[in-house]
Structure formats: structure tokens, C-alpha cells
Write an enzyme that holds these catalytic residues in place. Structure first.
Site, PDB file in Angstrom:
ATOM      1  N   ARG A  37       0.841  -1.192   0.000  1.00 48.69           N
ATOM      2  CA  ARG A  37       0.000   0.000   0.000  1.00 48.69           C
ATOM      3  C   ARG A  37       0.887   1.255   0.000  1.00 48.69           C
ATOM      4  O   ARG A  37       2.076   1.185   0.281  1.00 48.69           O
ATOM      5  CB  ARG A  37      -0.918   0.010   1.225  1.00 48.69           C
ATOM      6  CG  ARG A  37      -2.036  -1.015   1.163  1.00 48.69           C
ATOM      7  CD  ARG A  37      -2.812  -1.083   2.467  1.00 48.69           C
ATOM      8  NE  ARG A  37      -2.039  -1.709   3.536  1.00 48.69           N
ATOM      9  CZ  ARG A  37      -2.508  -1.904   4.770  1.00 48.69           C
ATOM     10  NH1 ARG A  37      -3.728  -1.511   5.084  1.00 48.69           N
ATOM     11  NH2 ARG A  37      -1.740  -2.498   5.677  1.00 48.69           N
ATOM     12  N   LYS A  40       1.405   1.877   7.321  1.00 50.29           N
ATOM     13  CA  LYS A  40       1.679   1.068   8.514  1.00 50.29           C
ATOM     14  C   LYS A  40       2.596   1.802   9.480  1.00 50.29           C
ATOM     15  O   LYS A  40       3.243   2.791   9.140  1.00 50.29           O
ATOM     16  CB  LYS A  40       2.307  -0.270   8.119  1.00 50.29           C
ATOM     17  CG  LYS A  40       1.323  -1.244   7.493  1.00 50.29           C
ATOM     18  CD  LYS A  40       0.105  -1.503   8.389  1.00 50.29           C
ATOM     19  CE  LYS A  40       0.446  -2.270   9.648  1.00 50.29           C
ATOM     20  NZ  LYS A  40      -0.737  -2.466  10.523  1.00 50.29           N
ATOM     21  N   TYR A  57      -1.249   4.537  10.520  1.00 52.73           N
ATOM     22  CA  TYR A  57      -1.654   3.591  11.559  1.00 52.73           C
ATOM     23  C   TYR A  57      -0.474   3.403  12.513  1.00 52.73           C
ATOM     24  O   TYR A  57       0.666   3.242  12.073  1.00 52.73           O
ATOM     25  CB  TYR A  57      -2.022   2.227  10.962  1.00 52.73           C
ATOM     26  CG  TYR A  57      -3.342   2.206  10.228  1.00 52.73           C
ATOM     27  CD1 TYR A  57      -4.541   2.425  10.899  1.00 52.73           C
ATOM     28  CD2 TYR A  57      -3.386   1.968   8.855  1.00 52.73           C
ATOM     29  CE1 TYR A  57      -5.750   2.406  10.221  1.00 52.73           C
ATOM     30  CE2 TYR A  57      -4.589   1.942   8.171  1.00 52.73           C
ATOM     31  CZ  TYR A  57      -5.771   2.170   8.861  1.00 52.73           C
ATOM     32  OH  TYR A  57      -6.962   2.153   8.187  1.00 52.73           O
ATOM     33  N   HIS A 113      -1.131   1.675  16.107  1.00 47.71           N
ATOM     34  CA  HIS A 113      -1.416   0.492  16.927  1.00 47.71           C
ATOM     35  C   HIS A 113      -0.411   0.359  18.074  1.00 47.71           C
ATOM     36  O   HIS A 113       0.285  -0.645  18.229  1.00 47.71           O
ATOM     37  CB  HIS A 113      -1.396  -0.778  16.067  1.00 47.71           C
ATOM     38  CG  HIS A 113      -2.435  -0.785  14.974  1.00 47.71           C
ATOM     39  ND1 HIS A 113      -3.789  -0.836  15.233  1.00 47.71           N
ATOM     40  CD2 HIS A 113      -2.314  -0.722  13.621  1.00 47.71           C
ATOM     41  CE1 HIS A 113      -4.456  -0.820  14.091  1.00 47.71           C
ATOM     42  NE2 HIS A 113      -3.587  -0.746  13.101  1.00 47.71           N
ATOM     43  N   GLU A 151      -6.156   4.900  13.471  1.00 41.78           N
ATOM     44  CA  GLU A 151      -7.112   3.994  14.122  1.00 41.78           C
ATOM     45  C   GLU A 151      -7.852   4.588  15.304  1.00 41.78           C
ATOM     46  O   GLU A 151      -8.800   3.966  15.810  1.00 41.78           O
ATOM     47  CB  GLU A 151      -6.416   2.688  14.539  1.00 41.78           C
ATOM     48  CG  GLU A 151      -5.468   2.799  15.713  1.00 41.78           C
ATOM     49  CD  GLU A 151      -4.062   3.177  15.328  1.00 41.78           C
ATOM     50  OE1 GLU A 151      -3.182   3.123  16.207  1.00 41.78           O
ATOM     51  OE2 GLU A 151      -3.825   3.534  14.157  1.00 41.78           O
ATOM     52  N   SER A 162     -10.793  -2.333   8.066  1.00 48.31           N
ATOM     53  CA  SER A 162     -11.523  -3.374   8.788  1.00 48.31           C
ATOM     54  C   SER A 162     -12.450  -4.123   7.832  1.00 48.31           C
ATOM     55  O   SER A 162     -12.618  -5.345   7.936  1.00 48.31           O
ATOM     56  CB  SER A 162     -12.330  -2.766   9.934  1.00 48.31           C
ATOM     57  OG  SER A 162     -11.484  -2.212  10.917  1.00 48.31           O
ATOM     58  N   ASP A 216      -3.309  -6.718  15.351  1.00 49.73           N
ATOM     59  CA  ASP A 216      -2.685  -5.391  15.376  1.00 49.73           C
ATOM     60  C   ASP A 216      -2.751  -4.762  16.759  1.00 49.73           C
ATOM     61  O   ASP A 216      -1.910  -3.935  17.112  1.00 49.73           O
ATOM     62  CB  ASP A 216      -3.370  -4.454  14.376  1.00 49.73           C
ATOM     63  CG  ASP A 216      -2.813  -4.600  12.967  1.00 49.73           C
ATOM     64  OD1 ASP A 216      -1.597  -4.807  12.840  1.00 49.73           O
ATOM     65  OD2 ASP A 216      -3.586  -4.509  12.009  1.00 49.73           O
TER      66      ASP A 216
END
Length: 372
Positions: free
Chosen positions: A15, A75, A94, A96, A118, A134, A270
Site C-alpha cells: 500500500r 503502517k 496507523y 497500533h 485507528e 476493517s 494489530d
């Protein structure tokens, strides 16, 4: 603002943080965008597309991190990337963080401003930047689980939908949120025997109205989970505590009670995973076996369908990216409480309560950290 897009370097992550269309919007708003060479090449977004949209192509990630005021990724930054962050630099991606103390400490040390997709919220109490991935992960969980159920992959050798005269596979979905709903939709479409378990009665009623009589719904208790997973062929972990570590709903003892070749797909990985036996895996080596049970715990599942995922993610993130660039992070965060909920790290301080709680750290509320 100068916005930078590096190429993702996590295992089999294809991505990209911005599409050429998103770059064009930023440029139209008067901003400059630099993109690392080859950042979107794997999904047929080559450098020429970015140049046509108005981006400057730079040779490597070091150039992106050195020049950009805001780095837009997909990510969480890998250690080598964190080492290139600088104080006051905006990181929009993201993160996490709750189960990842090492990353948290490194981001705190960097002095960056970490805004996590997120934990950005909306007026309905949803997570609009998490939702599209999701949806992808929920749908992928069934095709990944179906493959892992094949005997050569270590599974029980069961076809999800069965055939005339042979019953379908039993699929148990833990959690009826966005991931769970997309997983059960796919499983029902393949004519599996599907049960969803959730602790929200209103949510169970919604799912019952939408999918009954094919779908079975059960209220979540330890007894119900224990009973359900013991006879399942495929279990999908789809639980979420926004910003926090996922609860361990399936104990090691429950896993030991499952039949040999049962498959678990822990989409919650995650955020630490909802099985006690879960540990992160990669697309290169996606599964492992505990007590005869096949575990699929890939932490970046949507990366496998990177083109679809990139466009779905950009549709959701672009308005927030534009707000940060147009107003600057301080004014953008002050103006939008939902975007402010995405602030996890601010110049050496943890600013998200769930992250701080799970790691035993002090939480400085975003308003206080920003001096609002």
C-alpha cells in the site's frame, strides 16, 4: 506544507500513503508533495502518475523524512524509519501502539507528533479511518481461513460451504463490529454455518435483522465462547477496544480443546490479538500451529490486496490530510475533536488514554499537551 510519502517497508506491504489523486488535491490546495521513487509501483501507481499529479519524486526514504513537515504512511514506522523522524515532525499513519511498547518508546524519544488513523473518531462513535481496512480485513479473513482449512495448508480439509450430502464448515466470529460483519457476510455467501458472538444485544439484534435466519447470534460469555470454539472449524477474532489492547477472549485451554486442524484468524492481532496463543505473523510466513490449531495472525492483512486497500484508505484519510496541511496540525486538532482523538504521541508525551493505560504510562490529555 511539504508532505512526504515514503515507500512502505513492512513485509509484503504494498500500500501507499497517498494516491496520485490525493496528491493532486494537496497540490491544488497549494501544498508540495514529495514521493519516494517506486512507492506505488507494486500497485500500478508508477512515478509518472505522481509526477503528473504534481509530486516531486525523491530517491529514497531518507530524503522524504529529512524534508517533509508531515509524513503520510500506511503502517506503523519500522525502527529504521523511526530513526529518521525528528522533533515536531507530523507522522500520520496507523500506529497500533497499545501492545507495542518498543515503538511507543521510540516515538516518544523522536519528539514527533504521532496521529494514528485507528483512533480518529466520528459523530456516530465510529472509527472512520480504521473502518475501510476493517472491511477489507474482515472479508479477507474468510478467504485466508478457507485456504488454511485446506489439508495441504494444515487445516482439517473442510470446504466452507460443504456440498450436497456433506455439512458446511462451522464458522464462529468473535465480535460483530465492522470486521465481524464483513467476515460473516463472506462466510454466509459461501454457505458456511455461521455464528457471531458479541456482548452488545443491540448489535446482535441488528445482525439478526440483516442476516437471519442463516446467521446464528449468541451473547458473549466465557461459557458460550468455550462451547462454540470447541466445535468450530474456523474462528475469526474480530474484537476491538479503540486504541487499547484487545481482550484475550480465547484462552490457551480453549485452544487446546479445539479439534486438530481447526483454523483461527486473529484480525485483532494489530492490537495484540484476542487469542492467548496469538503472535504476529507476516505474509511471508502467515501461519503457525499450537496444539494442532492453525493460527493465521498477519498484522497487515489488507496489504495483500494493496491496490483496493490503498484507494479505500485514501478515500477516508484525504479530508483529514488536507485539514492538517491547510490549517497546520495545531489549528486542525483544535478545530476538530475527532481528529484530536487521533493524537497518540506529542513531542515526548503519550496523549491517548488507552495507550497510556495499557503501558502503565502517564497520559497527558491532547488539549493540555497542545495548550488549548
Amino acid at each position: 506544507m511539504l508532505v512526504g510519502v515514503p515507500r512502505e517497508i513492512k513485509d509484503h506491504e504494498y500500500r501507499v500513503g497517498l494516491t496520485p489523486s490525493a496528491v493532486r488535491e494537496l497540490v491544488a490546495h497549494g501544498h508540495k508533495v514529495i514521493v519516494q521513487a517506486g512507492a506505488g509501483e507494486a500497485i500500478d501507481l508508477d512515478d509518472a502518475h505522481y509526477q503528473a499529479a504534481g509530486a516531486e519524486i525523491v530517491a529514497d526514504a531518507a530524503a522524504v523524512f529529512a524534508r517533509a513537515e508531515m509524513v503520510v504512511k500506511v503502517k506503523e514506522p519500522q525502527p529504521v524509519e523511526i530513526g529518521m523522524l525528528r522533533e515536531g515532525q507530523i507522522l500520520f499513519t496507523y500506529l497500533h501502539l497499545a501492545p507495542d511498547r518498543e515503538q511507543t518508546q521510540a516515538l516518544l524519544k523522536s519528539g514527533c507528533i504521532g496521529i494514528a488513523y485507528e483512533t480518529v473518531t466520528d459523530d456516530r462513535g465510529g472509527l472512520p479511518l480504521l473502518a475501510p481496512m476493517s472491511e477489507v480485513a474482515g472479508r479477507m479473513s474468510i478467504q485466508a481461513g478457507a485456504h488454511a482449512l485446506e489439508r495441504e495448508a494444515g487445516g482439517r480439509g473442510v470446504l466452507l460451504g460443504g456440498v450436497p450430502g456433506v455439512p458446511p464448515a462451522k464458522v464462529v466470529v468473535l465480535g460483530g463490529g465492522v470486521v465481524g460483519m464483513n467476515a460473516l457476510r463472506m462466510a454466509l455467501g459461501l454457505e458456511a454455518d455461521v455464528t457471531v458472538i458479541d456482548r452488545s444485544l443491540p448489535r446482535l439484534k441488528e445482525l439478526d435483522l440483516a442476516f437471519a435466519p442463516a446467521l446464528k447470534t449468541r451473547y458473549s460469555t466465557t461459557d458460550v465462547i468455550e462451547e462454540s470454539v470447541a466445535t468450530a472449524d474456523l474462528v475469526i477474532g474480530a474484537v476491538l477496544l479503540p486504541g487499547g489492547t484487545a481482550p484475550k477472549l480465547v484462552t490457551r485451554q480453549m485452544v487446546a480443546s479445539m479439534r486438530r486442524g481447526t483454523v483461527v484468524v486473529d484480525v485483532s492481532i494489530d492490537q495484540g490479538g484476542c487469542f492467548e496463543t496469538s503472535r504476529p505473523t507476516t505474509h511471508s510466513n502467515p501461519t503457525y500451529v499450537v496444539d494442532g490449531v492453525v493460527h493465521y495472525c498477519v498484522t497487515n492483512m489488507p496489504g495483500a490486496v494493496a491496490r483496493t486497500s490503498t484507494f479505500a484508505l485514501n478515500n477516508a484519510t484525504l479530508p483529514f490530510t488536507l485539514a492538517l496541511a491547510d490549517k497546520g496540525y495545531r489549528d486542525a486538532l483544535q478545530a476538530d475533536a475527532h481528529l484530536r482523538n487521533g493524537l497518540n504521541i506529542f513531542v515526548g508525551k503519550v496523549t491517548h488514554e488507552a495507550v497510556a493505560k495499557d503501558q502503565g504510562l502517564e497520559c497527558v490529555p491532547p488539549e493540555k499537551a497542545l495548550g488549548l
